[in-house]
Design a protein around this motif. Structure first.
Motif, mmCIF file in Angstrom:
data_model
loop_
_atom_site.group_PDB
_atom_site.id
_atom_site.type_symbol
_atom_site.label_atom_id
_atom_site.label_comp_id
_atom_site.label_asym_id
_atom_site.label_seq_id
_atom_site.Cartn_x
_atom_site.Cartn_y
_atom_site.Cartn_z
ATOM 1 N N SER A 69 0.848 -1.187 0.000
ATOM 2 C CA SER A 69 0.000 0.000 0.000
ATOM 3 C C SER A 69 0.885 1.239 0.000
ATOM 4 N N LEU A 70 0.495 2.189 -0.795
ATOM 5 C CA LEU A 70 1.232 3.432 -0.929
ATOM 6 C C LEU A 70 0.987 4.314 0.288
ATOM 7 N N VAL A 71 2.051 4.874 0.846
ATOM 8 C CA VAL A 71 1.930 5.855 1.923
ATOM 9 C C VAL A 71 2.013 7.256 1.325
ATOM 10 N N ARG A 72 3.070 7.501 0.543
ATOM 11 C CA ARG A 72 3.231 8.833 -0.050
ATOM 12 C C ARG A 72 4.312 8.803 -1.117
ATOM 13 N N ASN A 73 4.109 9.597 -2.155
ATOM 14 C CA ASN A 73 5.114 9.805 -3.191
ATOM 15 C C ASN A 73 5.653 11.218 -3.097
ATOM 16 N N PRO A 77 9.636 17.986 -9.835
ATOM 17 C CA PRO A 77 9.570 18.037 -11.300
ATOM 18 C C PRO A 77 10.836 18.548 -11.977
ATOM 19 N N SER A 78 11.737 19.169 -11.219
ATOM 20 C CA SER A 78 12.956 19.696 -11.835
ATOM 21 C C SER A 78 14.078 18.659 -11.898
ATOM 22 N N THR A 79 13.814 17.429 -11.421
ATOM 23 C CA THR A 79 14.837 16.383 -11.446
ATOM 24 C C THR A 79 14.305 15.137 -12.135
ATOM 25 N N ASP A 80 15.169 14.142 -12.269
ATOM 26 C CA ASP A 80 14.777 12.847 -12.835
ATOM 27 C C ASP A 80 14.587 11.810 -11.738
ATOM 28 N N PHE A 81 14.346 12.263 -10.506
ATOM 29 C CA PHE A 81 14.233 11.361 -9.364
ATOM 30 C C PHE A 81 12.887 11.520 -8.675
ATOM 31 N N ALA A 82 12.457 10.451 -8.015
ATOM 32 C CA ALA A 82 11.254 10.483 -7.185
ATOM 33 C C ALA A 82 11.437 9.481 -6.056
ATOM 34 N N VAL A 83 10.635 9.626 -5.015
ATOM 35 C CA VAL A 83 10.692 8.755 -3.842
ATOM 36 C C VAL A 83 9.286 8.287 -3.518
ATOM 37 N N SER A 84 9.170 7.032 -3.134
ATOM 38 C CA SER A 84 7.890 6.463 -2.726
ATOM 39 C C SER A 84 8.050 5.778 -1.369
ATOM 40 N N LEU A 85 7.146 6.092 -0.448
ATOM 41 C CA LEU A 85 7.075 5.394 0.838
ATOM 42 C C LEU A 85 5.914 4.420 0.766
ATOM 43 N N TRP A 86 6.104 3.220 1.262
ATOM 44 C CA TRP A 86 5.071 2.189 1.150
ATOM 45 C C TRP A 86 5.091 1.271 2.365
ATOM 46 N N ASN A 87 3.977 0.574 2.536
ATOM 47 C CA ASN A 87 3.867 -0.480 3.542
ATOM 48 C C ASN A 87 3.567 -1.792 2.839
ATOM 49 N N ILE A 99 11.078 2.188 1.469
ATOM 50 C CA ILE A 99 11.272 3.389 0.667
ATOM 51 C C ILE A 99 11.935 2.986 -0.647
ATOM 52 N N ASP A 100 11.411 3.513 -1.735
ATOM 53 C CA ASP A 100 11.995 3.304 -3.054
ATOM 54 C C ASP A 100 12.407 4.662 -3.608
ATOM 55 N N VAL A 101 13.615 4.732 -4.128
ATOM 56 C CA VAL A 101 14.104 5.928 -4.806
ATOM 57 C C VAL A 101 14.217 5.570 -6.285
ATOM 58 N N PHE A 102 13.564 6.359 -7.119
ATOM 59 C CA PHE A 102 13.469 6.076 -8.555
ATOM 60 C C PHE A 102 14.305 7.053 -9.355
ATOM 61 N N GLU A 103 14.929 6.522 -10.395
ATOM 62 C CA GLU A 103 15.592 7.333 -11.408
ATOM 63 C C GLU A 103 14.884 7.037 -12.724
ATOM 64 N N PHE A 104 14.598 8.065 -13.512
ATOM 65 C CA PHE A 104 13.827 7.911 -14.742
ATOM 66 C C PHE A 104 14.687 8.188 -15.966
ATOM 67 N N TYR A 114 16.290 2.086 -6.151
ATOM 68 C CA TYR A 114 16.997 1.703 -4.929
ATOM 69 C C TYR A 114 15.894 1.447 -3.913
ATOM 70 N N SER A 115 15.803 0.221 -3.402
ATOM 71 C CA SER A 115 14.673 -0.174 -2.559
ATOM 72 C C SER A 115 15.156 -0.728 -1.230
ATOM 73 N N VAL A 116 14.628 -0.173 -0.139
ATOM 74 C CA VAL A 116 14.988 -0.617 1.190
ATOM 75 C C VAL A 116 13.710 -0.934 1.963
ATOM 76 N N THR A 117 13.684 -2.112 2.580
ATOM 77 C CA THR A 117 12.556 -2.517 3.411
ATOM 78 C C THR A 117 12.968 -2.406 4.862
ATOM 79 N N GLY A 118 12.094 -1.813 5.661
ATOM 80 C CA GLY A 118 12.366 -1.637 7.084
ATOM 81 C C GLY A 118 11.823 -2.795 7.911
ATOM 82 N N GLN A 119 11.828 -2.604 9.207
ATOM 83 C CA GLN A 119 11.373 -3.634 10.137
ATOM 84 C C GLN A 119 9.972 -3.387 10.668
ATOM 85 N N ARG A 120 9.410 -2.197 10.398
ATOM 86 C CA ARG A 120 8.079 -1.861 10.867
ATOM 87 C C ARG A 120 7.390 -1.011 9.811
#
Length: 124
Positions: A69-73, A77-87, A99-104, A114-120
């Motif tokens: 489930s998406l928490v927040r993106n 717009p001035s870069t080629d990067f984005a970040v997504s927080l998810w559960n 957290i996923d960090v995207f390059e386009f 770049y994807s990192v999964t936490g413990q909670r």
């Protein structure tokens, strides 16, 4: 300009809509997971086809009893990067966040993650 819709579709792809990888990912797609690479072959993924196989196998290893489930993106717009927080809900009792960090690429397709999964879970 990076479309938030692509990040929403990324989440849908992880929830089982595997063919979305062909639409949202660059042919040069790669991903780096911030967990022990000896437990998976994710860092070897190149391209949407291998990503679909990885996601399918990952979901099957959890008996398909998981839901992202998406928490927040976050998109600048001035870069080629984005970040997504998810559960990620695994079964009925466990929730972890990530957290996923995207390059386009120039066509606004996802080229690198770049994807990192936490413990909670991440508080919404």
């Amino acid at each position: 300009m990076i479309e938030l819709k692509k990040l929403d579709l990324w989440n849908d792809m992880w929830n089982g809509a595997l063919d979305l990888a062909d639409e949202i990912c660059s042919p040069e797609f790669t991903i780096y997971f911030g967990r022990d690479a000896s437990t998976h072959n994710g860092d070897d993924i190149t391209g949407p086809t291998q990503l679909k196989t990885f996601v399918r196998d990952f979901r099957a290893s959890m008996n398909n009893d998981l839901e992202f489930s998406l928490v927040r993106n976050f998109v600048d717009p001035s870069t080629d990067f984005a970040v997504s927080l998810w559960n990620l809900r695994i079964g009925q009792d466990r929730v972890v966040g990530g957290i996923d960090v995207f390059e386009f690429d120039d066509a606004d397709r996802i080229r690198k993650v770049y994807s990192v999964t936490g413990q909670r879970g991440i508080a919404e």
